[in-house]
Design a protein around this motif. Structure first.
Motif, PDB file in Angstrom:
ATOM      1  N   PHE A   8      12.638  49.675 -27.955  1.00 31.95           N
ATOM      2  CA  PHE A   8      13.002  48.334 -27.538  1.00 31.95           C
ATOM      3  C   PHE A   8      11.601  47.765 -27.413  1.00 31.95           C
ATOM      4  O   PHE A   8      10.680  48.093 -26.998  1.00 31.95           O
ATOM      5  CB  PHE A   8      13.717  48.338 -26.092  1.00 31.95           C
ATOM      6  N   GLY A  57      17.374  40.375 -22.532  1.00 29.41           N
ATOM      7  CA  GLY A  57      18.270  41.176 -23.410  1.00 29.41           C
ATOM      8  C   GLY A  57      19.547  40.305 -23.983  1.00 29.41           C
ATOM      9  O   GLY A  57      20.645  40.647 -24.245  1.00 29.41           O
ATOM     10  N   GLN A  60      19.448  41.864 -27.341  1.00 23.51           N
ATOM     11  CA  GLN A  60      18.477  42.848 -27.093  1.00 23.51           C
ATOM     12  C   GLN A  60      17.655  42.926 -28.329  1.00 23.51           C
ATOM     13  O   GLN A  60      18.264  42.694 -29.464  1.00 23.51           O
ATOM     14  CB  GLN A  60      19.360  44.057 -27.031  1.00 23.51           C
ATOM     15  N   MET A  62      14.945  45.087 -30.627  1.00 24.88           N
ATOM     16  CA  MET A  62      14.006  46.239 -30.500  1.00 24.88           C
ATOM     17  C   MET A  62      12.899  45.899 -31.969  1.00 24.88           C
ATOM     18  O   MET A  62      13.422  45.198 -32.837  1.00 24.88           O
ATOM     19  CB  MET A  62      14.923  47.364 -31.153  1.00 24.88           C
ATOM     20  N   GLY A 116      22.829  51.122 -30.536  1.00 30.58           N
ATOM     21  CA  GLY A 116      22.815  50.353 -29.504  1.00 30.58           C
ATOM     22  C   GLY A 116      24.152  49.544 -29.287  1.00 30.58           C
ATOM     23  O   GLY A 116      24.686  49.495 -28.028  1.00 30.58           O
TER      24      GLY A 116
END
Length: 172
Positions: A8, A57, A60, A62, A116
């Motif tokens: 993340f 988020g 979200q 990563m 996810g």
């Protein structure tokens, strides 16, 4: 051989994500969107956008890292399409650093986003892609996405119109 890890994103990653996003978009849209378009949004505003996305988020975020270098990122969440089921996720953005394309960065990011979305109880995932990006379309098709031709749309970008199509696949 590189050792790509996906984690993340943190607030400290926002500047690198913003720069990677800008460079990847410039390369991806070269010849289609005028280069002047990318200079319109100041880098500080781009960094603020990614800091807020990481903090809240939405999506979200990563990052793919190789050592200390961020070599790609993915943003994902529930689908933004108004008619989608609440179990449909969406890849909002997925980019590898241009010099790292073809080295497994995209696959590592896709695997992380898929996990996810499954953790969020999504059963399907969509992504909107420009029709002229053959390499990007091919990557997603190899990952199991299928084009939904009835979803084609035209979006303005940098004073030109870009044709996009939605791709979809089952998760799991």
């Amino acid at each position: 051989m590189s050792d790509i890890q996906v984690r993340f994103a943190t607030q400290q990653d926002a500047t690198a994500v913003a720069a990677l996003h800008l460079n990847a978009c410039r390369m991806a849209y070269a010849g289609q969107v005028p280069d002047e378009h990318w200079a319109v949004t100041p880098m500080a505003k781009r960094v603020t956008y990614w800091k807020e996305a990481i903090e809240y988020g939405e999506p979200q975020v990563m990052v793919a890292v190789d050592g200390k270098d961020i070599v790609g990122f993915v943003g994902f969440d529930r689908s933004r399409d108004p008619k989608s089921k609440n179990t449909t996720g969406e890849i909002w953005a997925i980019y590898a650093a241009p010099e790292r394309i073809g080295q497994g960065v995209g696959l590592a990011l896709w695997d992380a986003a898929r996990e996810g979305l499954q953790d969020e109880d999504c059963t399907d995932v969509t992504v909107w892609l420009p029709l002229l990006h053959e390499q990007t379309l091919r990557f997603h098709e190899l990952a199991g996405f299928k084009r939904e031709m009835n979803t084609a749309r035209t979006v303005p970008l940098g004073g030109v119109k870009v044709e996009e199509v939605r791709l979809k696949r089952k998760l799991g």
